[in-house]
Design a protein around this motif. Structure first.
Motif, mmCIF file in Angstrom:
data_model
loop_
_atom_site.group_PDB
_atom_site.id
_atom_site.type_symbol
_atom_site.label_atom_id
_atom_site.label_comp_id
_atom_site.label_asym_id
_atom_site.label_seq_id
_atom_site.Cartn_x
_atom_site.Cartn_y
_atom_site.Cartn_z
ATOM 1 N N GLU A 3 10.057 47.800 0.736
ATOM 2 C CA GLU A 3 11.540 48.326 0.886
ATOM 3 C C GLU A 3 12.013 48.878 -0.162
ATOM 4 N N ASN A 4 12.029 48.266 -1.395
ATOM 5 C CA ASN A 4 12.347 49.038 -2.693
ATOM 6 C C ASN A 4 11.917 50.063 -2.940
ATOM 7 N N SER A 7 13.441 52.555 -0.694
ATOM 8 C CA SER A 7 15.129 53.020 -0.934
ATOM 9 C C SER A 7 14.864 53.970 -2.149
ATOM 10 N N LYS A 73 10.888 50.412 8.208
ATOM 11 C CA LYS A 73 11.283 49.293 7.276
ATOM 12 C C LYS A 73 12.537 49.497 6.697
ATOM 13 N N VAL A 74 13.304 50.414 6.590
ATOM 14 C CA VAL A 74 14.412 50.744 6.084
ATOM 15 C C VAL A 74 15.331 51.353 7.170
ATOM 16 N N LEU A 103 16.030 45.698 4.848
ATOM 17 C CA LEU A 103 16.857 46.539 4.043
ATOM 18 C C LEU A 103 17.545 47.937 4.548
ATOM 19 N N ARG A 120 23.129 49.190 -1.001
ATOM 20 C CA ARG A 120 22.030 48.579 -0.370
ATOM 21 C C ARG A 120 22.800 47.374 0.459
#
Length: 128
Positions: A3-4, A7, A73-74, A103, A120
């Protein structure tokens, strides 16, 4: 991709959209342009995802619409407003809880710099 990591790529795509379109347009313009940028980067992106809500014994169809879901996922919620109100953060968190995703990005394209308009929102995100 975590996810990071996603993003980071999504924010980069938002920066590209903001750089090309500037401020002052309707949310739909930014959402569609961001959808395009993410697709061009090769991501699986769903736009205007309508999801039902379970309430006690009933299901409420089309209870909410998520602007974008990237790689399942996001969640990305696109805004074009003068000021982000606290309800917008709550909205994204509700979407995260209802979808069991971790996220969300709340992106306000009506900001002088996109970094000031990007936030976020986390639902049980684990450091990866």
């Amino acid at each position: 991709m975590t996810e990071n990591e996603l993003s980071y790529k999504i924010i980069g795509a938002a920066l590209e959209v903001h750089k090309n379109l500037g401020v002052g347009l309707l949310e739909n313009a930014y959402e569609t342009a961001l959808f395009y940028e993410l697709k061009m980067l090769g991501f699986n992106v769903k736009q205007q995802v309508s999801l039902p809500l379970k309430y006690k014994e009933i299901t409420i169809e089309n209870a909410y619409k998520i602007d974008l879901i990237v790689e399942d996922k996001v969640i990305v919620e696109v805004k074009s407003v003068l000021e982000l109100h606290p309800i917008f953060y709550s909205q994204v968190l509700t979407y995260l809880k209802q979808t069991d995703l971790r996220l969300g990005l709340l992106i306000n394209f009506n900001s002088e710099l996109i970094k000031y308009g990007t936030h976020r929102i986390v639902n049980k995100l684990i450091n990866e």
